[in-house]
Enzyme design. Structure first.
Site, PDB file in Angstrom:
ATOM      1  N   ASN A  21       0.832  -1.208   0.000  1.00 55.72           N
ATOM      2  CA  ASN A  21       0.000   0.000   0.000  1.00 55.72           C
ATOM      3  C   ASN A  21       0.865   1.256   0.000  1.00 55.72           C
ATOM      4  O   ASN A  21       1.690   1.387  -0.927  1.00 55.72           O
ATOM      5  CB  ASN A  21      -1.151  -0.026   1.010  1.00 55.72           C
ATOM      6  N   ASP A  22       0.724   2.140   0.947  1.00 57.82           N
ATOM      7  CA  ASP A  22       1.287   3.484   0.835  1.00 57.82           C
ATOM      8  C   ASP A  22       2.793   3.544   0.516  1.00 57.82           C
ATOM      9  O   ASP A  22       3.568   2.768   1.076  1.00 57.82           O
ATOM     10  CB  ASP A  22       1.145   4.256   2.153  1.00 57.82           C
ATOM     11  N   GLN A  38       4.566   0.285   2.317  1.00 58.58           N
ATOM     12  CA  GLN A  38       3.798  -0.616   3.172  1.00 58.58           C
ATOM     13  C   GLN A  38       3.684  -1.958   2.445  1.00 58.58           C
ATOM     14  O   GLN A  38       3.162  -2.024   1.328  1.00 58.58           O
ATOM     15  CB  GLN A  38       2.401  -0.025   3.420  1.00 58.58           C
ATOM     16  N   TRP A  46      -3.801  -7.034   2.845  1.00 60.04           N
ATOM     17  CA  TRP A  46      -3.159  -6.193   3.860  1.00 60.04           C
ATOM     18  C   TRP A  46      -2.905  -6.977   5.148  1.00 60.04           C
ATOM     19  O   TRP A  46      -3.752  -7.748   5.590  1.00 60.04           O
ATOM     20  CB  TRP A  46      -4.062  -4.987   4.138  1.00 60.04           C
ATOM     21  N   THR A  82       2.759   3.962   8.119  1.00 57.29           N
ATOM     22  CA  THR A  82       3.296   4.985   7.224  1.00 57.29           C
ATOM     23  C   THR A  82       4.080   6.074   7.939  1.00 57.29           C
ATOM     24  O   THR A  82       3.758   6.457   9.063  1.00 57.29           O
ATOM     25  CB  THR A  82       2.147   5.525   6.360  1.00 57.29           C
ATOM     26  N   GLU A 200      -5.777  10.683   6.962  1.00 55.09           N
ATOM     27  CA  GLU A 200      -4.584   9.852   6.889  1.00 55.09           C
ATOM     28  C   GLU A 200      -3.545  10.563   6.013  1.00 55.09           C
ATOM     29  O   GLU A 200      -3.892  11.393   5.165  1.00 55.09           O
ATOM     30  CB  GLU A 200      -4.907   8.491   6.253  1.00 55.09           C
ATOM     31  N   ASP A 233      -9.982   8.835   4.953  1.00 56.84           N
ATOM     32  CA  ASP A 233     -10.192   7.435   5.294  1.00 56.84           C
ATOM     33  C   ASP A 233     -11.605   6.977   4.908  1.00 56.84           C
ATOM     34  O   ASP A 233     -11.808   5.856   4.467  1.00 56.84           O
ATOM     35  CB  ASP A 233      -9.962   7.260   6.804  1.00 56.84           C
TER      36      ASP A 233
HETATM   37  C1  FRU Z   1      -3.281   4.548   4.547  1.00 55.37           C
HETATM   38  C2  FRU Z   1      -2.971   3.818   5.839  1.00 55.37           C
HETATM   39  C3  FRU Z   1      -2.231   4.703   6.814  1.00 55.37           C
HETATM   40  C4  FRU Z   1      -1.532   3.705   7.684  1.00 55.37           C
HETATM   41  C5  FRU Z   1      -1.172   2.634   6.693  1.00 55.37           C
HETATM   42  C6  FRU Z   1      -1.213   1.238   7.258  1.00 55.37           C
HETATM   43  O1  FRU Z   1      -3.512   3.671   3.486  1.00 55.37           O
HETATM   44  O2  FRU Z   1      -4.155   3.322   6.406  1.00 55.37           O
HETATM   45  O3  FRU Z   1      -3.057   5.590   7.523  1.00 55.37           O
HETATM   46  O4  FRU Z   1      -0.403   4.252   8.304  1.00 55.37           O
HETATM   47  O5  FRU Z   1      -2.083   2.731   5.619  1.00 55.37           O
HETATM   48  O6  FRU Z   1      -0.775   0.299   6.330  1.00 55.37           O
END
Ligand code: FRU
Length: 539
Positions: A21-22, A38, A46, A82, A200, A233
């Site tokens: 992810n991020d 991530q 996830w 993140t 976020e 979010d």
């Molecule tokens: C955004 C998020 C962040 C968090 C991360 C967890 O996609 O939810 O807020 O730090 O991903 O993987």
């Protein structure tokens, strides 16, 4: 796993397998761009969030490195979430990130490279007294995450902002620090927008009102605006606004309150989230990364063994022609992938028609297309509503017109990327830029819709778009990057050699004249770093 292997991209960053992810802590160090992300080492969904790590000389070709940080401490055992990097004036690197603790409390942690003279920054040390920040009174333990890059104020103190939620309002808390281990929470939020929910991945940085270079995060003064971005979010979109940062009390005020963060502009109107910028000192530019998330099912992601990609990094500049938005543009380095090109000059597309552009296979492309409309002198009819929602089949006098990408010869699959201008009551034009994914895949379990938004087209401008096509991704930039849409599509027919490219015009009252330059793009080199050759790494 070869399932849906044609959906793998050829020049977008994605791990070899599993979930991403991020983007995290992007930075430039000793000749290398670093991207952390991530990552789930165990699965295509996830979980077990770890910091993946890759390096590049040019933001296009990437080498995967061993994980930078894994969830192995009480304060991040539920995930190394993140975070952002800050480069101090003496060259030291500070990494702040969110840890999800053993009790599922979100806390902020400090980490730094074990050896700053290592260009690859292979080893990361977590500060022994972590966490450095815990949720303050009034902030929920699970709504406190994603610290920004720090910026230095005139009082010699660093500021960091962290997104949260208070009474349904998205807020960004501000802390001051001199050492990154102890912090002072300010009374005021940097900013707050009622009703926007949890913020976020906040990002906060200066842009020059006049100028073609990006600014380092601490730069401030006359001729500068500040951009505040939040990732919402609740709705999973990255929203931003331009405004003024008041350094005396560390607050930010939008230029246009009606277009405040979450009420106005989005970075990208497609599949895009949790973005983050960094300042690239090598080319004096601000570079934006963003996560392209999936719209198929988790079941399919597990079956294919991977999920998600990162966009091609984009430069960010203030648009001083409109004064109201930023311009996003793929970093110049993507042009090094260009192979042969084909030009099309003044191709006329009549109302209700489709014209094939014979360029051979159409899976990896960099497309520049300009459109002019020529009125057929028909009576003004009642205009349909402006906007994108009706899709590429929603005909009106002036549009839609544009390109059909990732299409097969019979048009059984296609993704129209198009303009839809409409006359306004004052005699002007209002134009939407859209991507209609509804016929992009024959698979029936993918979520697809029509994406898009308004785009300013100034009086002396043609309708112009640039598209980066990469098998299952289309990044579309209108009017030099004023409005951007990323599409993640799941073709089953329009794959490899069967993928084609077409012009279309679904306007009823105008011919469209299109001029295009289209490059085939090479694949990027994205592989594990040959760690036995680590000694050959020179800055
Ligand atoms: C955004 C998020 C962040 C968090 C991360 C967890 O996609 O939810 O807020 O730090 O991903 O993987």
């Amino acid at each position: 796993n070869a399932m849906f292997s044609w959906q793998r991209t050829a020049y977008h960053f994605q791990p070899q397998k599993n979930w991403m992810n991020d983007p995290d802590g992007p930075l430039y160090h000793m000749g290398w761009y670093h991207l952390f992300y991530q990552y789930n080492p165990d699965s295509a969904v996830w979980g077990n969030i770890t910091w993946g790590h890759a390096v590049s000389r040019d933001l296009i070709h990437w080498l995967y490195l061993p994980f930078a940080m894994v969830p192995d401490q009480w304060y991040d055992i539920n995930g190394v979430w993140t975070g952002s990097a800050t480069i101090l004036p003496d060259g030291k690197i500070v990494m702040l990130y969110t840890g999800d603790t053993v009790d599922a409390v979100q806390v902020q942690n400090l980490a730094y490279p074990a050896n700053l003279s290592d260009p690859l920054l292979l080893d990361w040390v977590k500060y022994p007294d972590n966490p450095v920040l815990i949720p303050p009174i009034g902030i929920a333990i699970d709504e406190y995450r994603d610290p920004t890059t720090a910026w230095l104020g005139p009082d010699g103190k660093w500021r960091v902002t962290i997104g949260s939620k208070v009474n349904g309002a998205g807020v960004s808390l501000v802390y001051k620090t001199t050492n990154f281990t102890t912090y002072e929470l300010l009374e005021n939020y940097l900013h707050e927008v009622p009703g926007t929910g949890m913020w976020e991945c906040v990002d906060f940085y200066p842009v020059a009102i006049n100028g073609s270079t990006g600014l380092d995060t601490s730069v401030n003064g006359p001729g500068i605006k500040h951009l505040l971005k939040a990732s919402l979010d609740d709705t999973k979109v990255d929203v931003y606004a331009l405004g003024t940062y008041f350094v005396n009390n560390d607050t930010w005020v939008p230029d246009n309150p009606a277009e405040d963060v979450g009420l106005g502009l989005k970075y990208d109107y497609g599949r895009y989230y949790a973005s983050k910028t960094f300042y690239d000192p090598k080319f004096e530019r601000r570079v934006l990364w963003g996560w392209i998330n999936e719209t198929d099912t988790e079941y399919e992601d597990l079956a294919k063994g991977w999920a998600s990609l990162q966009t091609i990094p984009r430069t960010v500049l203030f648009d001083n022609k409109t004064g109201t938005n930023i311009l996003q543009w793929p970093v110049e380095e993507v042009e090094s992938l260009r192979l042969n090109s084909t030009d099309f000059e003044g191709v006329v597309v009549k109302p209700g028609s489709v014209v094939e552009l014979n360029i051979g296979t159409a899976t990896q492309l960099d497309i520049f297309a300009d459109f002019e409309i020529e009125s057929l002198g028909l009576e003004e009819t009642n205009e349909a509503n402006g906007g994108c929602r009706g899709g590429a089949v929603d005909r009106s006098r002036l549009g839609p017109f544009g390109l059909l990408v990732i299409a097969d010869e019979t048009l059984s699959e296609l993704t129209p990327i198009y303009f839809r201008p409409t006359n306004t009551s004052d005699g002007g034009l209002q134009t939407y830029f859209c991507a209609d994914e509804r016929r992009s895949s024959k698979a029936n379990d993918v979520f697809n819709q029509v994406y898009g938004s308004q785009v300013p087209v100034l009086d002396d401008e043609k309708f112009s778009m640039r598209l980066l096509v990469d098998h299952s991704i289309v990044e579309s930039f209108a009017q030099g990057g004023r409005t951007v849409i990323t599409s993640r599509v799941y073709p089953t027919e329009a794959i490899y050699g069967a993928a084609r490219l077409f012009l279309f015009n679904n306007a009823t009252g105008v011919n469209v004249k299109a001029t295009l330059k289209i490059w085939q793009l090479n694949s990027a080199f994205i592989h594990p770093f040959p760690l036995d050759q680590i000694d050959t790494v020179k800055p």
